[in-house]
Design an enzyme around this catalytic site. Structure first.
Site, short mmCIF file in Angstrom:
data_model
loop_
_atom_site.label_atom_id
_atom_site.label_comp_id
_atom_site.label_asym_id
_atom_site.label_seq_id
_atom_site.Cartn_x
_atom_site.Cartn_y
_atom_site.Cartn_z
N ARG A 52 71.05 38.62 47.76
CA ARG A 52 71.77 37.14 47.54
C ARG A 52 72.84 37.63 45.81
NH1 ARG A 52 69.60 37.41 43.34
NH2 ARG A 52 70.86 35.27 42.83
N GLY A 53 73.29 36.80 45.90
CA GLY A 53 74.01 36.75 44.52
C GLY A 53 75.15 37.39 45.25
N ALA A 54 76.84 36.74 44.06
CA ALA A 54 78.15 36.71 44.92
C ALA A 54 78.89 38.29 44.84
CB ALA A 54 79.10 35.63 44.00
N ARG A 89 77.53 32.80 54.73
CA ARG A 89 77.41 31.96 53.06
C ARG A 89 78.86 31.33 52.70
NH1 ARG A 89 72.95 33.08 48.86
NH2 ARG A 89 73.12 30.58 48.27
N GLN A 200 65.46 31.40 41.65
CA GLN A 200 65.94 32.58 40.93
C GLN A 200 65.42 33.20 39.84
OE1 GLN A 200 68.13 30.21 43.02
NE2 GLN A 200 68.96 31.41 44.06
N ASP A 240 79.88 32.56 40.83
CA ASP A 240 80.16 32.25 42.66
C ASP A 240 81.73 32.30 43.19
OD1 ASP A 240 77.09 31.50 42.17
OD2 ASP A 240 77.19 32.61 44.09
N ASN A 250 79.42 27.71 40.31
CA ASN A 250 78.10 28.62 40.05
C ASN A 250 76.63 28.47 40.79
OD1 ASN A 250 77.05 30.89 39.12
ND2 ASN A 250 75.76 29.98 37.79
N LYS A 251 75.44 28.54 40.17
CA LYS A 251 74.16 27.86 41.14
C LYS A 251 74.43 26.73 40.11
CE LYS A 251 72.39 29.27 43.70
NZ LYS A 251 71.85 29.09 44.65
O1 MRU Z 1 72.80 31.73 46.01
P1 MRU Z 1 72.42 32.26 44.80
O2 MRU Z 1 71.14 33.41 44.49
O3 MRU Z 1 73.15 34.07 45.82
O4 MRU Z 1 73.27 32.06 43.51
C1 MRU Z 1 73.70 33.28 42.67
C2 MRU Z 1 74.63 32.71 41.57
O5 MRU Z 1 74.68 31.20 41.95
C3 MRU Z 1 74.81 33.46 40.74
O6 MRU Z 1 74.72 32.86 39.17
C4 MRU Z 1 76.20 33.87 40.69
O7 MRU Z 1 76.27 34.64 41.96
C5 MRU Z 1 76.39 35.00 40.06
S1 MRU Z 1 75.47 36.51 40.51
C6 MRU Z 1 76.56 37.97 39.53
#
Ligand code: MRU
Length: 361
Positions: A52-54, A89, A200, A240, A250-251
């Site tokens: 996970r993570g963009a 996603r 997270q 993201d 973002n999250k």
């Molecule tokens: O749902 P996730 O865990 O993939 O979401 C990740 C985030 O929102 C992070 O803050 C974002 O991707 C930045 S990561 C380098």
């Protein structure tokens, strides 16, 4: 980054037959790696948030295309793989960015050379991610050092979600700045939002502990209170998808932190590698697809028994109606600055840092 003395990236090729990943659904309780040997396995891993993570999702998408080209390098399979990976996603634009880049390259590559070209390009994207996030972190570290120089005391940072090395290929985004500042001797303490429902924040806590950065885990609702009491110098998050105007998706919960930051005169920064910027979006609220995830993510909490076994516990009945939007948009007017590999810009100056990328979009 090192895990018990061994250097890891969050994703790595295993020859040209599979990719290795760290199974993030098992952290922080167990460190386990997985092999993904098909494009379908990559799609499943992205969906289930094993990775996970963009930025990491983007790189995984590129390797997913390489695996698809092993399976069948024909045009129909190329289109099928791109569509399946893109749908895994929807919010982080890095996935679409990486898939488009792979598609453009592969479409002009003869079929019998596609698999080799795809593995090579995916490795390039992974290496670029490392370099971009190293450079971005160096700019962010200078910002943190400046706060310390101004106040003369420990810099108090609040972060949300996990924008660490495991959300990228290495370094991280927001945490890249924190790691590099810490390594340069800047005294730091990080308030780590738990980040319900997927927690997270526990991944962030695990990363910070491994790197020796002082931190405190807090419930998502604590940030406003901490800011009112003057216990936060700046909020620093990842993203993201960011628009050319500087709106930060973002999250879920990030927006509330930005509102509290504004009300309390606390700076709000997003650390954003350029593949996270979507130059095509004009209206962030209308155009960025916000992923709606399964309600069971709220109806259960995951944890560990006293005997150390991973487990999950139901906290709401199946009949309880649940909404689970995974991301939100913080409008540019609440954002103090965007930290990129080319420097730090106020939202309205972001486009001026990237005239080439903007023109190409
Ligand atoms: O749902 P996730 O865990 O993939 O979401 C990740 C985030 O929102 C992070 O803050 C974002 O991707 C930045 S990561 C380098």
């Amino acid at each position: 980054m090192k895990v018990e003395g061994i250097h890891y990236r969050s994703i790595w090729p295993i020859g040209t037959r599979a990719v290795g990943i760290i199974d993030q659904t098992r952290l922080p309780y167990a460190f386990a790696t997985l092999e993904l040997a098909s494009c379908a396995a990559v799609v499943d891993a992205i969906r289930a948030m094993k990775l996970r993570g963009a930025p990491l999702i983007g790189v995984a998408g590129a390797y997913g295309m390489a695996l698809a080209m092993n399976e069948d390098p024909g045009d129909a399979n190329l289109a099928r793989a791109q569509a399946a990976l893109a749908a895994a996603r929807p919010t982080a634009v890095n996935l679409r960015w990486a898939l488009d880049r792979m598609q453009v390259l592969l479409a002009r590559t003869p079929r019998n050379e596609r698999a080799r070209a795809a593995w090579r390009e995916a490795a390039c994207i992974a290496d670029e991610d490392v370099e971009i996030n190293r450079a971005l972190g160096a700019h962010g570290a200078k910002l943190l050092a400046g706060v310390h120089a101004r106040t003369g005391r420990t810099v108090e940072v609040l972060t949300h979600c996990n924008a660490g090395w495991m959300a990228t290929v290495d370094y991280g985004t927001a945490l890249s700045a924190i790691y590099q500042a810490h390594d340069a001797g800047v005294p730091l303490h990080v308030w780590v939002d738990e980040t319900r429902p997927r927690n997270q924040g526990l991944l962030t806590a695990w990363e910070l502990a491994a790197h020796g950065v002082p931190y405190t885990l807090v419930a998502d609702n604590a940030g406003g209170h901490l800011m009112q009491r003057g216990r936060v110098d700046l909020v620093l998050v990842g993203a993201d998808r960011v628009t050319a105007a500087g709106d930060v998706c973002n999250k879920i919960g990030t927006y509330l932190k930005a509102l509290a930051a504004r009300d309390n005169g606390v700076a709000f920064y997003a650390a954003v590698p350029s593949p996270t910027i979507d130059w095509t979006v004009r209206d962030a609220f209308a155009e960025i697809p916000i992923e709606e995830r399964d309600g069971d993510e709220l109806r259960f909490v995951a944890g560990r028994t006293d005997a150390g076994e991973g487990t999950r516990v139901r906290i709401a009945d199946a009949a309880v109606p649940v909404a689970n939007p995974a991301f939100d948009v913080t409008p540019a007017q609440l954002v103090t600055g965007i930290i990129t590999e080319r420097g730090i810009a106020a939202p309205r100056e972001l486009a001026a840092l990237f005239p080439d990328l903007r023109a190409a979009a």
